[in-house]
Design a protein around this motif. Structure first.
Motif, short mmCIF file in Angstrom:
data_model
loop_
_atom_site.label_atom_id
_atom_site.label_comp_id
_atom_site.label_asym_id
_atom_site.label_seq_id
_atom_site.Cartn_x
_atom_site.Cartn_y
_atom_site.Cartn_z
N PRO A 128 0.81 -1.22 0.00
CA PRO A 128 0.00 0.00 0.00
C PRO A 128 0.85 1.27 0.00
N ILE A 148 3.78 1.60 -1.43
CA ILE A 148 4.30 1.73 -2.80
C ILE A 148 3.18 2.21 -3.73
N ASP A 149 1.96 1.67 -3.52
CA ASP A 149 0.80 2.15 -4.30
C ASP A 149 0.60 3.65 -4.08
N LEU A 150 0.72 4.05 -2.83
CA LEU A 150 0.48 5.46 -2.49
C LEU A 150 1.50 6.37 -3.17
N GLY A 209 2.66 5.89 -6.11
CA GLY A 209 2.11 6.06 -7.45
C GLY A 209 0.91 6.99 -7.45
N SER A 210 -0.03 6.76 -6.53
CA SER A 210 -1.23 7.62 -6.51
C SER A 210 -0.87 9.06 -6.20
N HIS A 259 1.70 10.39 -7.40
CA HIS A 259 2.52 10.79 -8.54
C HIS A 259 3.95 11.13 -8.15
N LEU A 260 4.50 10.34 -7.21
CA LEU A 260 5.92 10.52 -6.86
C LEU A 260 6.71 9.65 -7.83
#
Lengths: 580, 148
Positions: free
Chosen positions: B26, B28-30, B32-33, B35-36
């Motif tokens: 989660p 790592i997903d965050l 992406g969400s 936009h890092l």
């Protein structure tokens, strides 16, 4: 060559993926992978049409494996396992590949790299599905009790519906009294009840539920252990003093409804700190206390000037910027102005705004206040109003966009800064529950539309303004949603645990006991293998959590976790490394 | 960017991340969400818990062509094992020894605790590890400064 027949679907996600990843190229490349019977792109894999297409393909082509390359499995793993189920494919022969959160969104400036990565990730997914076996989930009992953190309007409302569904509720509140912000509000729109009345009604309903709802005040959540359906919660009662006692609660689900805080303007922000400059909550308290006429500092108030969007929609370069719109403040300010007009219709009211957001029924309130005499002036965000009192008179200067930037001077008795909502300081709770914060620093749901009250921590839900600015009815709506999610989990009495547990290869095992030592759940025991005439390790599936802590300690590679076997992982690694 | 051995100045190290389903994934997903951005040569394999990683998987990844392996550990947030950090650290140590035995630079294995909201720490770890691996060079035999 494998005998498997795998279907691969690569999702555009509207453009969330396909704007950065060349999904057609991904399809063209993976189409020829060993075992792939069908490879397609799809605009929205999660849409009804997208799901149906997969179901039809699985049935028609007799597929025995499914790969969907789309968003994070946190979002749609269950959706697509459902697709598999409906197509009579074992849900554990489905693999979700994340090419959105872990690809397109993270590599927006590198389309080529993102496309290559998508190809590698999909190949790894195909490799994994080729190794997949049909599995059945394990059922565990769930505790038919729920914990609600926060006793505001959302928490209380959630407690009532849960209790009415026969679920025992513990509600913990950090303050001395339950009721939250709503209990401090005067008359509210559109029902014209005061917040105090509303909370009073809820509390008398709570009292009627008797022992079904237990409320602890001055109480804070200190620790969370256990898992979905079986949480062990430690609550500290009595604040942070030495007298604090702790209690342990066993619950199946947790709802976090910890509410919001109001934005405190910085000294000098729109004249804050000057005499006569107040925030909206401060002004509301004055209006509520007024008895027939509005007074400030012993003087009658004849002119009120509101400045909107204070502490909301800030530019990103402001320190700790609140870039979001607080959505409730336009309505709150406009509603307050109608109350002022009712107290004293002669008060002049000027509203200096950037944009007005009076959605739904509030639009009629916006009309009403204009009919009552409120004047609205629109300012440019780059030229905000200036408040000063350097010559002894409180003065606001603003360039009004509605009259072609004419500079207007107002000498109000009161400047009301329409402040927004900010997240509450909850570091301890956030840390104990490990629920993520969004970019706005409020608690983050898994998906604002698809899973609006669920968090990445299974069994922990969020409700009300803890999640982001909401008015009271929106908070209650989300509280009911969270309550129904929590009830859905605990009422069934059991939940399914993944069947991905450890198992032993009796040929390889030469009982040494290391795996049993590594397992804190006592899921591994020594047993006698009559057939092979030796002692081996045996795993009790119900007790095994599938963590794999036993796997690396085995000297003979005899113990593995289903779906995470040596060959599965190594195949995935090899697939990730193939040349694109 | 292509995975593998290239001229050093444009060498884009490939990184395999072992993450965990409920904690670091989660996070790592965050990233992406939110936009890092981090290098697209980073790929993730998710497991239930970082204490379940086998050192030989890490060795396999390096031998087959990954330039570095990052263990996104559960740390103290592990829902399974209270001593997860110690266990995962031991796995990282063992993997480093295995690499050393085979002549690889042990720094190709790195471990960091990534929590479910550790979006920025993850992106930073990836950028830093990427830069460090660029200095070490490609893992493929003879490609890097591992001395093989």
């Amino acid at each position: 060559m494998t005998e498997r027949k795998v279907g691969v679907y690569i999702c555009h996600c509207g453009g969330n993926i396909s704007d950065y990843v060349d999904v057609h190229k991904v399809r063209d490349v993976v189409e020829s992978e060993d075992g792939v019977a069908i490879a397609k792109t799809t605009m929205f894999a999660c849409s009804d049409a997208g799901q149906q297409e997969m179901i039809d393909d699985i049935k028609e082509q007799k597929l025995d494996g499914l790969v969907v390359a789309s968003c994070s499995p946190k979002l749609h793993l269950l959706t697509f396992r459902g697709v598999a189920k409906r197509a009579n494919l074992n849900p554990y022969q489905y693999v979700q590949v994340d090419i959105r959160e872990q690809d397109s969104w993270a590599h927006r400036e590198d389309h080529e790299g993102a496309t290559e990565k998508a190809i590698r990730l999909v190949r790894a997914g195909i490799a994994k599905v080729r190794q997949s076996q049909p599995l059945k989930p394990t059922e565990v009992e769930t505790v038919k009790k729920a914990l609600i953190v926060g006793g505001g309007i959302a928490g209380l409302r959630a407690a009532l519906v849960l209790a009415d569904m026969g679920i025992y509720v513990y509600l913990i509140e950090r303050e001395e009294k339950v009721g939250g912000w709503a209990s401090k509000f005067s008359v509210m729109y559109p029902h014209d009840k005061s917040g105090k009345e509303l909370i009073g009604e809820l509390l008398s309903e709570v009292a009627k539920r008797g022992s079904k709802i237990t409320i602890f005040t001055n109480a804070e959540l200190l620790k969370k252990g256990g898992y979905l359906g079986n949480f062990d919660i430690t609550v500290g009662i009595g604040g942070d003093t030495n007298e604090a006692e702790t209690i342990n609660l066993k619950v199946g689900a947790v709802i976090v409804a910890t509410g919001f805080d109001t934005y405190k303007p910085k000294q000098g922000e729109f004249g804050y700190g000057l005499k006569g400059v107040v925030t909206l909550p401060e002004f509301k308290a004055m209006v509520e206390a007024s008895d027939g006429k509005l007074e400030y500092d012993g003087q009658q108030v004849k002119n009120v000037t509101y400045i909107y969007c204070v502490g909301s929609r800030q530019k990103a370069d402001v320190e700790n910027a609140n870039t979001y719109c607080s959505r409730y403040c336009c309505n709150a300010a406009i509603h307050t102005s109608t109350l002022v007009s009712k107290v004293d219709p002669t008060v002049h009211q000027f509203h200096l705004y950037r944009d007005i957001r009076t959605y739904g029924k509030y639009e009629t309130l916006y009309e009403e206040t204009q009919k009552m005499g409120s004047v609205f002036l629109k300012f440019d965000e780059d030229e905000p109003p200036v408040v000063d009192s350097s010559d002894g008179t409180l003065r606001v200067r603003v360039k009004d966009l509605l009259t072609d930037r004419e500079e207007i001077e107002i000498d109000p008795d009161l400047v009301v800064l329409v402040t927004g909502m900010v997240p509450r300081e909850n570091a301890g709770l956030t840390n104990a529950l490990k629920i993520p914060l969004g970019r706005d620093r409020f608690y983050n749901e898994i998906h604002p539309k698809l899973r609006p009250v669920e968090t990445v921590i299974d069994g922990v839900y969020i409700a009300g303004a803890a999640q982001g600015p909401k008015n009271s009815s929106e908070s209650v709506a989300s509280a009911l949603a969270a309550a129904s999610k929590a009830a859905g989990l605990v009422m069934k009495g059991y939940t399914e645990l993944q069947p991905l547990v450890a198992y032993v290869d009796p040929d390889k095992c030469e009982w040494c006991g290391l795996c049993a030592e590594a397992c804190p759940y006592e899921a591994i025991e020594k047993s006698t293998d009559e057939q092979r005439g030796k002692e081996i390790a045996t795993v009790t599936g119900m007790l095994c959590k599938g963590c794999g802590g036993c796997v690396p300690v085995c000297p003979t590679d005899a113990i593995q976790v289903k779906d995470y076997e040596d060959h599965t992982i190594m195949d995935a690694i090899d697939a990730l490394l193939e040349e694109v | 960017m292509t995975v593998g051995n290239k001229e050093n100045e444009e060498f884009a190290p490939s990184i395999l991340v072992f993450s965990t389903d409920s904690i670091s994934d989660p996070g790592i997903d965050l990233a992406g969400s939110s936009h890092l951005a981090y290098p697209s040569t980073v790929s993730v394999i998710s497991l239930p818990c970082s204490s379940g990683i086998k050192p030989k998987w890490i060795l396999h990844a390096i031998e087959k062509g990954f330039d570095g392996v990052f263990i996104a550990a559960d740390g103290t947030d592990c829902p399974f094992l209270p001593d997860c950090t110690t266990r995962t650290a031991k796995i990282a140590d063992t993997a480093q020894s295995l690499l050393k035995e085979k002549g690889y630079d042990p720094q190709r294995v790195k471990m960091g605790a990534i929590c479910s909201v550790c979006a920025e720490p993850f992106a930073n770890h990836m950028r830093n590890f990427f830069n460090a691996l660029q200095k070490i060079g490609p893992a493929k035999k003879g490609g890097g400064k591992d001395g093989i």
